[in-house]
Enzyme design. Sequence first.
Site, PDB file in Angstrom:
ATOM      1  N   ALA A  15       0.828  -1.205   0.000  1.00 22.86           N
ATOM      2  CA  ALA A  15       0.000   0.000   0.000  1.00 22.86           C
ATOM      3  C   ALA A  15       0.867   1.262   0.000  1.00 22.86           C
ATOM      4  O   ALA A  15       0.454   2.297  -0.511  1.00 22.86           O
ATOM      5  CB  ALA A  15      -0.943  -0.003   1.194  1.00 22.86           C
ATOM      6  N   CYS A  61       4.954   2.096  12.696  1.00 22.49           N
ATOM      7  CA  CYS A  61       6.014   2.769  11.946  1.00 22.49           C
ATOM      8  C   CYS A  61       6.731   3.807  12.796  1.00 22.49           C
ATOM      9  O   CYS A  61       7.826   4.221  12.472  1.00 22.49           O
ATOM     10  CB  CYS A  61       5.437   3.447  10.707  1.00 22.49           C
ATOM     11  SG  CYS A  61       4.402   2.358   9.745  1.00 22.49           S
TER      12      CYS A  61
HETATM   13  C1  LIG Z   1      -0.172  -0.690   6.516  1.00 28.21           C
HETATM   14  C2  LIG Z   1      -0.690   0.527   5.874  1.00 28.21           C
HETATM   15  C3  LIG Z   1      -0.052   1.082   4.770  1.00 28.21           C
HETATM   16  C4  LIG Z   1       1.219   0.519   4.208  1.00 28.21           C
HETATM   17  O1  LIG Z   1       1.006  -0.718   3.596  1.00 28.21           O
HETATM   18  P1  LIG Z   1       2.269  -1.635   3.185  1.00 28.21           P
HETATM   19  O2  LIG Z   1       1.655  -2.692   2.347  1.00 28.21           O
HETATM   20  O3  LIG Z   1       2.855  -2.123   4.453  1.00 28.21           O
HETATM   21  O4  LIG Z   1       3.208  -0.768   2.402  1.00 28.21           O
HETATM   22  C5  LIG Z   1      -0.605   2.203   4.203  1.00 28.21           C
HETATM   23  N1  LIG Z   1      -1.722   2.752   4.697  1.00 28.21           N
HETATM   24  C6  LIG Z   1      -2.360   2.253   5.758  1.00 28.21           C
HETATM   25  C7  LIG Z   1      -3.602   2.902   6.248  1.00 28.21           C
HETATM   26  C8  LIG Z   1      -1.864   1.121   6.385  1.00 28.21           C
HETATM   27  O5  LIG Z   1      -2.491   0.635   7.463  1.00 28.21           O
END
Ligand SMILES: *Cc1c(COP(=O)(O)O)cnc(C)c1O
Length: 402
Positions: free
Chosen positions: A76, A327
Amino acid sequence: MNTSLIYLDYAATTPVDPQVAELMARHLTREGTFANPASRSHMAGWMAEQAVEGARRQVSDLIGADPREIVWTSGATEADNLALTGFMRANRARGRHLITSSIEHKAVLDTASMLEQEGFEVTRLAPPSDGGIDPEKLREALRPDTVLISLMAVNNELGSISDINALGRIAREHGAAFHVDAAQAAGKIELDMSEQPIDMLSLSGHKVYGPKGIGALYVRRGTRIEALIHGGGHERGMRSGTLATHQIVGMGQAFALAADSLDEDRQHVSALRQRFLAGLQECEGVHINGEGGTSVPNILNLGFDGVDGEALLMALRDVAVSTGSACNSASVDPSYVLTEIGLPRERALASLRFSFGRFTTAEEIDQAGQSLHQALVSLRQARQNRPSFDVPTEQAHARQQD
Ligand SMILES: *Cc1c(COP(=O)(O)O)cnc(C)c1O
């Protein structure tokens, strides 16, 4: 994993569903479907391509999209980067203004800051105390040169749900594109791109019992974006690079399972949430952060009077939870999401996010509740016995109750 550890950090990541892991394993080795899905000259390549396209359909089915509107990414984070940067760069002649909120995931916030360095302009909406973005605030922030609005469906720290349809309608009326980070929404709330006014949607595999390192960006047909990663023209030129067949089939299977068990999962975590809260009823000085709006049942952000968050985390060593976002866990700054919804620094620092999932059991919930109760009692006692000079009245009150 240490079996005595109770994992209540599903919002940070989920374990891979065994069915998903099994399918992934069959797409790695020589006996399996390991070939390059872009290899057009032999049967092995075609089979890999078929596997990838099957997964694309599984992902698009969960969100009511056309498979051709799905672009595979590494997660994401990359999907958010591609949506914001790809769209703003491709549409810079139409306008330079982007609207987002101050409680987005860092993948959106840091990308927005980078875009400012590139000469774009960004407005960050402040959330109300319940974390749900107010459509009227969005309307007020619109400018003639606003071309993109990026707001999350479900906040990863609070679990708060924004009225994505109302926000999207405002974007539509204005002629701006609407991007939604749905990493915490997929498999938790219904999403239907055939009905909802959404142009781009970010998805992640590992929040939905799929593997880490795979995600997707839904891009509505007709939405113009520029690629960030070049080379080979995969994914209709929007994201080059050899497709990670095993990751992709894993995400597809995970999304298919999510579609089948959305209601069941929701009922399961709702019951766990109620059980956990009921178990904490005798504990004084416990607050639900971001309460008041609609929220997903799997995320519970709690604030505690009269304790230090770090000390509480240490005392809760048998329970895996998060202080704000995973994070940020290396830093001692309070969660920006909690301070943005108006919590004082002290309270934000004395808060923990509990998140439940498909594999969480009632026994784990009871044990975690007991551990939490004991930790609160002993930490507050330790405070009371300490020669105190400066105990805020709110904390003194909580202390007396114990
Ligand atoms: C976990 C998360 C992301 C990042 O996703 P990844 O696949 O770990 O890069 C981005 N936005 C939200 C709201 C998330 O919870």
